[in-house]
Design a protein around this motif. Sequence first.
Motif, mmCIF file in Angstrom:
data_model
loop_
_atom_site.group_PDB
_atom_site.id
_atom_site.type_symbol
_atom_site.label_atom_id
_atom_site.label_comp_id
_atom_site.label_asym_id
_atom_site.label_seq_id
_atom_site.Cartn_x
_atom_site.Cartn_y
_atom_site.Cartn_z
ATOM 1 N N HIS A 159 0.807 -1.220 0.000
ATOM 2 C CA HIS A 159 0.000 0.000 0.000
ATOM 3 C C HIS A 159 0.839 1.268 0.000
ATOM 4 O O HIS A 159 0.285 2.377 0.011
ATOM 5 N N GLY A 160 2.146 1.113 -0.043
ATOM 6 C CA GLY A 160 3.010 2.288 -0.102
ATOM 7 C C GLY A 160 2.816 3.221 1.084
ATOM 8 O O GLY A 160 2.882 4.453 0.946
ATOM 9 N N THR A 161 2.587 2.643 2.255
ATOM 10 C CA THR A 161 2.313 3.437 3.453
ATOM 11 C C THR A 161 3.538 4.248 3.862
ATOM 12 O O THR A 161 4.651 3.721 3.927
ATOM 13 N N ASN A 162 3.346 5.521 4.132
ATOM 14 C CA ASN A 162 4.431 6.349 4.675
ATOM 15 C C ASN A 162 4.695 5.904 6.109
ATOM 16 O O ASN A 162 3.822 6.043 6.981
ATOM 17 N N HIS A 163 5.871 5.370 6.349
ATOM 18 C CA HIS A 163 6.162 4.855 7.689
ATOM 19 C C HIS A 163 7.607 5.101 8.068
ATOM 20 O O HIS A 163 8.483 5.291 7.210
ATOM 21 N N ILE A 164 7.859 5.077 9.370
ATOM 22 C CA ILE A 164 9.189 5.239 9.945
ATOM 23 C C ILE A 164 9.456 3.996 10.777
ATOM 24 O O ILE A 164 8.707 3.680 11.697
ATOM 25 N N ASP A 165 10.540 3.275 10.446
ATOM 26 C CA ASP A 165 10.812 1.951 11.010
ATOM 27 C C ASP A 165 12.138 1.954 11.758
ATOM 28 O O ASP A 165 13.189 2.280 11.185
ATOM 29 N N GLY A 166 12.088 1.579 13.037
ATOM 30 C CA GLY A 166 13.304 1.520 13.837
ATOM 31 C C GLY A 166 14.314 0.505 13.347
ATOM 32 O O GLY A 166 15.496 0.573 13.727
ATOM 33 N N MET A 167 13.891 -0.434 12.487
ATOM 34 C CA MET A 167 14.825 -1.416 11.935
ATOM 35 C C MET A 167 15.709 -0.816 10.854
ATOM 36 O O MET A 167 16.801 -1.323 10.577
ATOM 37 N N SER A 168 15.262 0.260 10.223
ATOM 38 C CA SER A 168 16.011 0.815 9.087
ATOM 39 C C SER A 168 16.220 2.321 9.153
ATOM 40 O O SER A 168 17.063 2.855 8.415
ATOM 41 N N ASP A 169 15.481 3.004 9.992
ATOM 42 C CA ASP A 169 15.589 4.462 10.065
ATOM 43 C C ASP A 169 16.266 4.895 11.350
ATOM 44 O O ASP A 169 16.172 4.229 12.389
ATOM 45 N N SER A 170 16.942 6.020 11.296
ATOM 46 C CA SER A 170 17.582 6.578 12.487
ATOM 47 C C SER A 170 16.512 7.224 13.368
ATOM 48 O O SER A 170 15.341 7.321 12.986
#
Length: 353
Positions: A159-170
């Motif tokens: 769904h192309g959700t705008n998200h922020i992920d602790g596994m890949s983002d600072s």
Amino acid sequence: MAKIKNKKITKALSLVIALILIIGSFVGCGKEEEEPTTTAPTTEAATLPPVPQNVNPLTGEVGYPEELIGNRSVLVSVENHPDARPQWGIASADIVWELLAEGGITRMLCMFADASRLPDKIGPTRSARHYFVEIAEGFDSIFVHFGGSPQGYNALDNHGTNHIDGMSDSGFHRDRSRNVATEHTAYTTKDDVINNIDKKDFRTTAEEGKDKPFNFNQSPVTLSGGACTAVSVPFSSSYTYKYTYDAENKVYLSSLNGRDFKDDNGTQQSFTNIIIVYSSTSMIDSKRIAYDLSKGNGVYISNGTYENITWKKGDYADIMKFYDADGNELSLNQGRSYIALVPTKNQSQTTIS
């Protein structure tokens, strides 16, 4: 000759009088048409109540910063394992959604009307589930999480959700002061979320129709079902909340399994509105569940009273809507809300007193 002249004068006078009468009738008609157009709008405008403009779209409260109106909300996944308590920042969310994750354990989705309203520290942040993503998509929220189930990641990708992920983002940190497993230590901050939104160049304006997801009453309304000074919310055999009405402050105070439910600052969670959404669940593998988010029944509780409601979400990206017994879209009392997605099989365990 005199008689003829008199007749002519009489005839002329009659014509003049007739013309005067005709002209007068037209003038009179004109006045009758003008009167309602000049007075009615003035009377109507004077009776209309002022419409608040600076309203928080998630709480209905006035005084919301004008520059934030129309912005996207942020949804943060916060765990509720005993080792994660007391959580950071959960008492300041505009809306708290609570759902099962697995094994009878719940997870909270803390919703803020704008990224700037996040607290300085929120967490412990935990992983995504596909039905978390569906709620985020419905409200056009930016979703913040740390990891995810396979189904959760599939939903984010599909769904192309705008998200922020602790596994890949600072922007995610560890608080190891509690001497618990690492999985219960992650958190993020308001500044970190804002920085990630800027870095990822996410759209910050909400989709049309999702910038004002709820209707609100201008003053507190008493609900039609009767009195409700306390309500139990049974997620599982090991997670049952009780919300007790504080009549002085017109909020419901939260307790979990018999203990006051507080954040890290010692603030007990409290809400103006409690919405219980009954939804059927199913197992999709040996430990993970799925919610049916199409439609169902529920209960709305506020102002020391309650009423039965229905709800509908529909398609994946549709917003979840709530309706009263007459089928009208629900209008909430102004204030923070708690929305609990309780398995339908536990509906009979709900108690209202």
